[in-house]
Scaffold this active site. Sequence first.
Site, PDB file in Angstrom:
ATOM      1  N   GLU A 196     -27.860  30.454  16.616  1.00 43.58           N
ATOM      2  CA  GLU A 196     -28.971  31.305  17.048  1.00 43.58           C
ATOM      3  C   GLU A 196     -28.980  31.578  18.556  1.00 43.58           C
ATOM      4  OE1 GLU A 196     -31.891  30.281  13.276  1.00 43.58           O
ATOM      5  OE2 GLU A 196     -32.475  29.571  15.256  1.00 43.58           O
ATOM      6  N   GLU A 314     -27.709  30.841   7.219  1.00 48.70           N
ATOM      7  CA  GLU A 314     -28.939  30.043   7.105  1.00 48.70           C
ATOM      8  C   GLU A 314     -30.076  30.951   6.686  1.00 48.70           C
ATOM      9  OE1 GLU A 314     -29.834  27.353  10.437  1.00 48.70           O
ATOM     10  OE2 GLU A 314     -31.937  27.955  10.240  1.00 48.70           O
TER      11      GLU A 314
END
Length: 539
Positions: A196, A314
Amino acid sequence: MGFPPFLLIFLALCPAFLAQIVEDTALVIDGTVKIAETDANYVCATLDWWPKEKCNYNECPWGYTSLMNLDLSHPFLANSIKAFNPLRLRLGGSLQNRVIYDVGNLESRCHPFTKQGDGLFGFSKGCLHMNRWDELNSFFKKTGALVTFGLNALHGRQRTGKRLWGGNWDSSNAHDFINYTISRGYQIHSWEFGNELSGKGIGANVNAEQYGTDVIHLNNLIDQLYKHFQPRPLLLAPGGFYDKEWYEKLLEVSGPGTVDALTHHIYNLGPGSDRNLVNKILNPLHLNKIADTFSNLTQTIAMNGPWTSAWVGESGGAFNNGGHNVSNTFVNSFWYLDQLGMAAKYHTKVYCRQTFVGGNYGLLDTSTFIPNPDYYSALLWHRLMGKGVLAVSRNSSSYLRSYAHCTRDRAGVTLLLINLSNQTQYGVSIESSATTTSHANEKSNHKKSFIHGLKKTFSWVGSKSSDVTLSREEYHLTPLDGNLHNKIMLLNGLPLQLTEDGDIPSLSPVIVNIKSPISVAPLSIKFLVFPNYNSPGCR
């Protein structure tokens, strides 16, 4: 004046009749060609780094499920992974960019994660000791798991802005860790770079051009270290939220053949504290919104990196641990299975669920390791839905979701039907779409009844006798007591619970005559397997 008894009975039952609507609809399955193809091990789940001190909304639902302290000896844990034979596991999460590997020459001492107010996500750096890494790999070997490991992509960088981190990636700790992994003979399917850090990032971000340069460096490192060790793992990046310009720049800088799969994250239900989570899950308009992300990423790959593929690295539905009494109950399977179906249509090769265990969104209960409803949804998908994705067209309401795949490891077609409506029962008729060549060698499309399609348009597996009894398999999923927030899922009316020995129960279908009507009750899910349907697209 009294009412006749039959009239009283009718009046008593009338509200029930009015409450449920029956709607007939037709689906057309095009079995002539695959529209997309997933990896053979499409279903994936994550194991995270979060310690028990990870809390949101006055709740701390992680317990002892971190990679650092997960009880690997628990039989429920091992049995639930073995049932997939194999299950793909992605090891990573928000704190992976804070993990130091206790190997080689470290410049600082290696400590466990602790709360730290000025630390990234409120935690200090944490240490992965090699004896724990040994224990994890012994567990993965025993359970047959396919492992993706997320590397720390912030090591050596410095914060240069509120979220921006600059400088070159220091690969020395990763080098020593990968080298140790190889020296022990541990099989890693893929190494993922960072978590991320793309676009605006979550907590931190890195410029795409710098990231691309560092990915090239990691790729060279993998080439060097795996020169005499096979198979060479894949390289995945960036493990973040899709940002068109950032992803395009990453592909441009890293160049052909460097990134084997572009990983992106999805939390399209919003925060776990949202009181409207269930309404979002059951709203087809909300579920459809994420299709733009899948479509745009598909275009980014086609235009800028046709050598790579898309993975959902994810996805937990609701972020910050998932929704309490939502993400771990039956109702979440409407979102989860719809996501699996939609992502596959857009050429997604792998879909990793956050989490296998940990938080409210775990496939297993955090405390007991007993499977939650989504575990069985994932297992049924894995066992029934093959790699080949088939097109399904319909004239029905958007509340009836439909996805078709070639059946896994055998001939046939599997259809997934998801009924989001709380009132409408759908009666489903299925037609096949066949492409035939006329005597004039001109192609023409024909829609035929599904039974006729089985007998005429497509070849049969097994007996060709006209008097053979044809059948289909049905797997009908509903919640115990009709309660969408129940943690017990029913398969064809029977509760799915571990056996006395802690084994996963048999997921047995009901065998139904092929001519029997197909119906999908309100707020229920059904897998239908047509084992004798051998479509050309699935050969």
